[in-house]
Design an enzyme around this catalytic site. Structure first.
Site, PDB file in Angstrom:
ATOM      1  N   ASP A   1      -6.676  -9.880   9.737  1.00  0.00           N
ATOM      2  CA  ASP A   1      -6.923  -8.675   8.944  1.00  0.00           C
ATOM      3  C   ASP A   1      -8.395  -8.245   9.027  1.00  0.00           C
ATOM      4  O   ASP A   1      -8.701  -7.096   9.342  1.00  0.00           O
ATOM      5  CB  ASP A   1      -6.539  -8.993   7.480  1.00  0.00           C
ATOM      6  CG  ASP A   1      -6.640  -7.792   6.555  1.00  0.00           C
ATOM      7  OD1 ASP A   1      -6.737  -6.664   7.058  1.00  0.00           O
ATOM      8  OD2 ASP A   1      -6.611  -7.988   5.323  1.00  0.00           O
TER       9      ASP A   1
ATOM     10  N   HIS B   1      -1.951  -4.004  -4.282  1.00  0.00           N
ATOM     11  CA  HIS B   1      -1.012  -3.948  -3.142  1.00  0.00           C
ATOM     12  C   HIS B   1      -0.457  -5.326  -2.764  1.00  0.00           C
ATOM     13  O   HIS B   1       0.633  -5.424  -2.214  1.00  0.00           O
ATOM     14  CB  HIS B   1      -1.635  -3.250  -1.931  1.00  0.00           C
ATOM     15  CG  HIS B   1      -2.569  -4.090  -1.114  1.00  0.00           C
ATOM     16  ND1 HIS B   1      -3.895  -4.228  -1.415  1.00  0.00           N
ATOM     17  CD2 HIS B   1      -2.367  -4.825   0.003  1.00  0.00           C
ATOM     18  CE1 HIS B   1      -4.468  -5.015  -0.507  1.00  0.00           C
ATOM     19  NE2 HIS B   1      -3.569  -5.389   0.359  1.00  0.00           N
TER      20      HIS B   1
ATOM     21  N   LYS C   1       0.821  -1.220   0.000  1.00  0.00           N
ATOM     22  CA  LYS C   1       0.000   0.000   0.000  1.00  0.00           C
ATOM     23  C   LYS C   1       0.847   1.259   0.000  1.00  0.00           C
ATOM     24  O   LYS C   1       0.346   2.346  -0.305  1.00  0.00           O
ATOM     25  CB  LYS C   1      -0.959  -0.013   1.194  1.00  0.00           C
ATOM     26  CG  LYS C   1      -2.129  -0.958   0.996  1.00  0.00           C
ATOM     27  CD  LYS C   1      -3.178  -0.791   2.067  1.00  0.00           C
ATOM     28  CE  LYS C   1      -4.348  -1.722   1.782  1.00  0.00           C
ATOM     29  NZ  LYS C   1      -5.268  -1.806   2.908  1.00  0.00           N
TER      30      LYS C   1
HETATM   31 FE   FE2 Z   1      -4.439  -6.086   2.402  1.00  0.00          FE
END
Ligand code: FE2
Length: 348
Positions: free
Chosen positions: A251, A197, A172
């Site tokens: 995440d 990303h 990112k």
């Molecule tokens: Fe990610």
């Protein structure tokens, strides 16, 4: 005040240091008058310090120690977020990724979380710190640690998983910030840019010889889904690496429970519900179940603000109904699984 020497193994939390403590190069590690808490004991242990000079009859009370302990953790956490920010900004401006910097952050996260008594409680303490992208990398490292431990991984592997968590969104750094932080829905081409990303991160990881292929694959595959609906390659089930599966769960949990520029955070209980709803087609079942069946326990005993503004306490969470705890409120036990509109608004 009288002083005494104690061996670190005999050192109790609450003792107050009577002398400054230095490392073998003469650098100050902890200054005198600091109370000994678990964090300090861990730090001294890391520096291989065995003997301490403390005041004989001077102790800090338990509540104060706890406050100091959280402050210490918070300071280290903020430093890790700042270092992550610096690292990603340097990367964005064309500087090369340096292994030593990643390792410092990763080692720091590993040693901090090892001594955290209640990780979700700590995450709640740091919820108002800004800088989502950098904070998210650290948080995913922290949740990945827990998950790796609950899955029974060896120490070396846990360290690798933490590093993967910290690096998972490193790509990112090369995605324009205005797209990353855009409020409202993304245009298809903007979403395509964000999706890059994963492969950008993988390419960046190839520049560092010390990173294992497992770490690299964790970065590359953390948005792949069990049912093949993920990106960048639409891999399924066993084609997705173990680290990537762990990072995927860590995440989503952090993303749902954190505040973003374009969305409010939701409570852990709403997050459990949401993860279970999307869960089985997207995540590895064993890893998801391991996460959910362990994380909810931390919330028993927590104070919560209810949707009517009143404060209650979670007294029981059934393993079968983790998104609807039993709350003690106004002298009554309320089973939230029986309530349609009454819910937990915020964890305090
Ligand atoms: Fe990610």
């Amino acid at each position: 005040m009288k002083k005494k020497y104690v061996h670190i193994d005999q050192c109790e939390t609450g003792y107050i240091l009577a002398d400054d403590v230095y490392d073998d190069r003469g650098l100050l590690i902890i200054s005198k008058d600091t109370a000994i808490d678990d964090y300090i004991i861990n730090k001294l242990d890391n520096f291989d310090i065995r003997q301490l000079c403390v005041y004989e009859d001077h102790q800090m009370d338990k509540k104060e120690i706890r406050k100091q302990y959280i402050e210490h953790l918070k300071k280290d956490y903020k430093k890790n977020v700042d270092d992550m920010k610096q690292l990603m900004c340097d990367l964005a401006s064309g500087r090369k990724l340096e292994y030593e910097r990643i390792k410092r952050i990763s080692d720091s996260v590993y040693s901090e979380v090892r001594y955290m008594i209640n990780v979700p409680e700590f995450m709640n303490v740091v919820k108002d710190i800004d800088e989502y992208t950098y904070k998210h990398s650290i948080n995913v490292g922290i949740y990945a640690f827990l998950l790796a431990k609950w899955l029974g991984l060896e120490e070396e592997e846990i360290k690798n998983v933490v590093m993967t968590g910290i690096l998972h969104d490193i790509g990112k750094a090369k995605v324009p910030v205005d797209i990353l932080n855009k409020k409202g829905s993304l245009l298809p081409e903007e979403f395509e840019k964000i999706k890059e990303h994963t492969s950008i991160g993988y390419k960046l990881s190839l520049e560092i010889a010390q990173l294992s292929e497992e770490i690299r694959e964790g970065i590359l595959m953390h948005h792949e889904n069990e049912d093949g609906s993920g990106y960048p390659s639409g891999l399924r089930g066993n084609e997705i690496s173990k680290y990537a599966k762990i990072i995927a769960v860590a995440d989503v949990y952090d993303a749902l429970t954190s505040e973003r520029a374009y969305k409010k955070r939701i409570t852990p209980f709403e997050a459990f519900k949401e993860i279970i709803r999307i869960g089985y087609s997207k995540f590895d079942t064993r890893i998801l179940m391991t996460f959910l069946s362990n994380i909810y326990r931390y919330y028993i005993g927590t104070l919560v603000r209810m949707s009517n503004g009143q404060i209650g306490q979670i007294v029981f969470i059934s393993p079968e109904k983790i998104s609807t705890p039993i709350v003690f409120l106004n002298g009554k036990y309320i089973d939230l699984s029986q309530m349609k509109y009454f819910k937990i608004e915020e964890v305090l």
